[in-house]
Design a protein around this motif. Sequence first.
Motif, PDB file in Angstrom:
ATOM      1  N   SER A   1       0.817  -1.217   0.000  1.00  0.00           N
ATOM      2  CA  SER A   1       0.000   0.000   0.000  1.00  0.00           C
ATOM      3  C   SER A   1       0.847   1.262   0.000  1.00  0.00           C
ATOM      4  CB  SER A   1      -0.931   0.002   1.216  1.00  0.00           C
ATOM      5  OG  SER A   1      -0.203   0.217   2.423  1.00  0.00           O
ATOM      6  N   LEU A   2       2.122   1.130   0.356  1.00  0.00           N
ATOM      7  CA  LEU A   2       3.022   2.292   0.418  1.00  0.00           C
ATOM      8  C   LEU A   2       3.895   2.412  -0.818  1.00  0.00           C
ATOM      9  CD1 LEU A   2       4.158   1.978   4.152  1.00  0.00           C
ATOM     10  CD2 LEU A   2       2.443   3.530   3.215  1.00  0.00           C
ATOM     11  N   LYS A   3       3.614   1.616  -1.842  1.00  0.00           N
ATOM     12  CA  LYS A   3       4.402   1.648  -3.075  1.00  0.00           C
ATOM     13  C   LYS A   3       3.601   2.284  -4.203  1.00  0.00           C
ATOM     14  CE  LYS A   3       7.105  -2.576  -2.190  1.00  0.00           C
ATOM     15  NZ  LYS A   3       7.472  -3.910  -2.731  1.00  0.00           N
ATOM     16  N   THR A   4       4.309   2.970  -5.069  1.00  0.00           N
ATOM     17  CA  THR A   4       3.687   3.478  -6.285  1.00  0.00           C
ATOM     18  C   THR A   4       3.590   2.353  -7.310  1.00  0.00           C
ATOM     19  OG1 THR A   4       5.809   4.147  -7.227  1.00  0.00           O
ATOM     20  CG2 THR A   4       4.648   5.767  -5.852  1.00  0.00           C
ATOM     21  N   ALA A   5       2.864   2.604  -8.393  1.00  0.00           N
ATOM     22  CA  ALA A   5       2.753   1.589  -9.439  1.00  0.00           C
ATOM     23  C   ALA A   5       4.120   1.288 -10.049  1.00  0.00           C
ATOM     24  CB  ALA A   5       1.779   2.068 -10.521  1.00  0.00           C
TER      25      ALA A   5
ATOM     26  N   ASN B   1      11.219   4.416  -0.614  1.00  0.00           N
ATOM     27  CA  ASN B   1      10.562   5.716  -0.476  1.00  0.00           C
ATOM     28  C   ASN B   1       9.048   5.510  -0.333  1.00  0.00           C
ATOM     29  OD1 ASN B   1      13.013   7.339  -0.955  1.00  0.00           O
ATOM     30  ND2 ASN B   1      12.859   6.546  -3.056  1.00  0.00           N
ATOM     31  N   PRO B   2       8.584   5.218   0.895  1.00  0.00           N
ATOM     32  CA  PRO B   2       7.139   4.995   1.089  1.00  0.00           C
ATOM     33  C   PRO B   2       6.326   6.229   0.699  1.00  0.00           C
ATOM     34  CG  PRO B   2       8.401   4.301   3.007  1.00  0.00           C
ATOM     35  CD  PRO B   2       9.347   5.062   2.136  1.00  0.00           C
ATOM     36  N   THR B   3       5.170   5.999   0.128  1.00  0.00           N
ATOM     37  CA  THR B   3       4.297   7.080  -0.294  1.00  0.00           C
ATOM     38  C   THR B   3       2.879   6.817   0.189  1.00  0.00           C
ATOM     39  OG1 THR B   3       3.397   8.256  -2.214  1.00  0.00           O
ATOM     40  CG2 THR B   3       3.913   5.924  -2.497  1.00  0.00           C
TER      41      THR B   3
ATOM     42  N   GLY C   1      -1.868  -1.289  -5.441  1.00  0.00           N
ATOM     43  CA  GLY C   1      -1.615  -0.366  -4.340  1.00  0.00           C
ATOM     44  C   GLY C   1      -2.888   0.147  -3.705  1.00  0.00           C
ATOM     45  N   ALA C   2      -3.874   0.528  -4.530  1.00  0.00           N
ATOM     46  CA  ALA C   2      -5.132   1.049  -4.002  1.00  0.00           C
ATOM     47  C   ALA C   2      -5.894  -0.038  -3.249  1.00  0.00           C
ATOM     48  CB  ALA C   2      -5.983   1.601  -5.139  1.00  0.00           C
TER      49      ALA C   2
END
Length: 284
Positions: free
Chosen positions: A33-37, A55-57, A249-250
């Motif tokens: 959940s903290l990763k980008t695509a 780099n968590p997002t 991620g979503a």
Amino acid sequence: MGTNGKGNGLWTVLAVPIMLWTALPLLWMLSLSLKTAEDLANPDASVLGNFWPKNPTMENYELIFTGGASDLFMPALRNSIIVCVLATLISVVLAMFCAYAIARLEFKGKRMILVTALAVSFFPVVAMVTPLFEVWSKIGLFDTIPGLIIPYLALTLPLSIWTLSAFFQQIPWEMEQAAQVDGASSWQAFRKVIVPLAAPGVFTTAIITFFVAWNDFVFAISLTSENARTVPAALAFFTGASQFEQPTGAIMAAAVVVTIPVVILVLFFQRRIVAGLTSGAVKG
């Protein structure tokens, strides 16, 4: 003393790997959940293999709360809370009276009620979906909150009756009789004596039934369209930025959000759950 120390040490050694094994899927869900695509497709963007993002997002959480997925997720989250809370309250209240009658009264068919409740709880949910869909569509309950609460009672009420009947049987009959001797009516004795003594069991049953309703997918996906859709069903309709992109991620962010109430309930009511399970399991 030494034997007890060795026993505790052995249980600790066994408990730690079990806890890690149990927590690993939850941590993996959180990391996704903290990763980008882009990070999901790039192992170099993570540490510990491909486990934790460098780099968590929070963009996936922004997506489900304020972004493009909010129109799907936020109404579903509201529906889940309303449906599960109401189903739990109705189930526990009805089960309290039924379990009290089973534990205190002698009447024909008492054992059959318990056997029926247990049998219904094991009945395949998939077998009930098709006839319910047909009936609900004809009488106007399809895609409504009551139309989802009623089937949830078929899941939660038998479990609540079976669980609470065990707790009520542990309460000494003499305490209720003493209250009635002191002038209390049957209702007052039930409300002021029996219910407080059965509180650990009631809390335990309520939390278990809430989990059953909260995690349901079959009824939610089959008996709703848009207005009453809950989170487990809504996750199946998440889409990516394009037809070639999976909304991993979503979906993981939404899964983390709906897991939080479960964790909070368990932590907050941990002692009551343990006390309820213990009192329901010990005779005398």
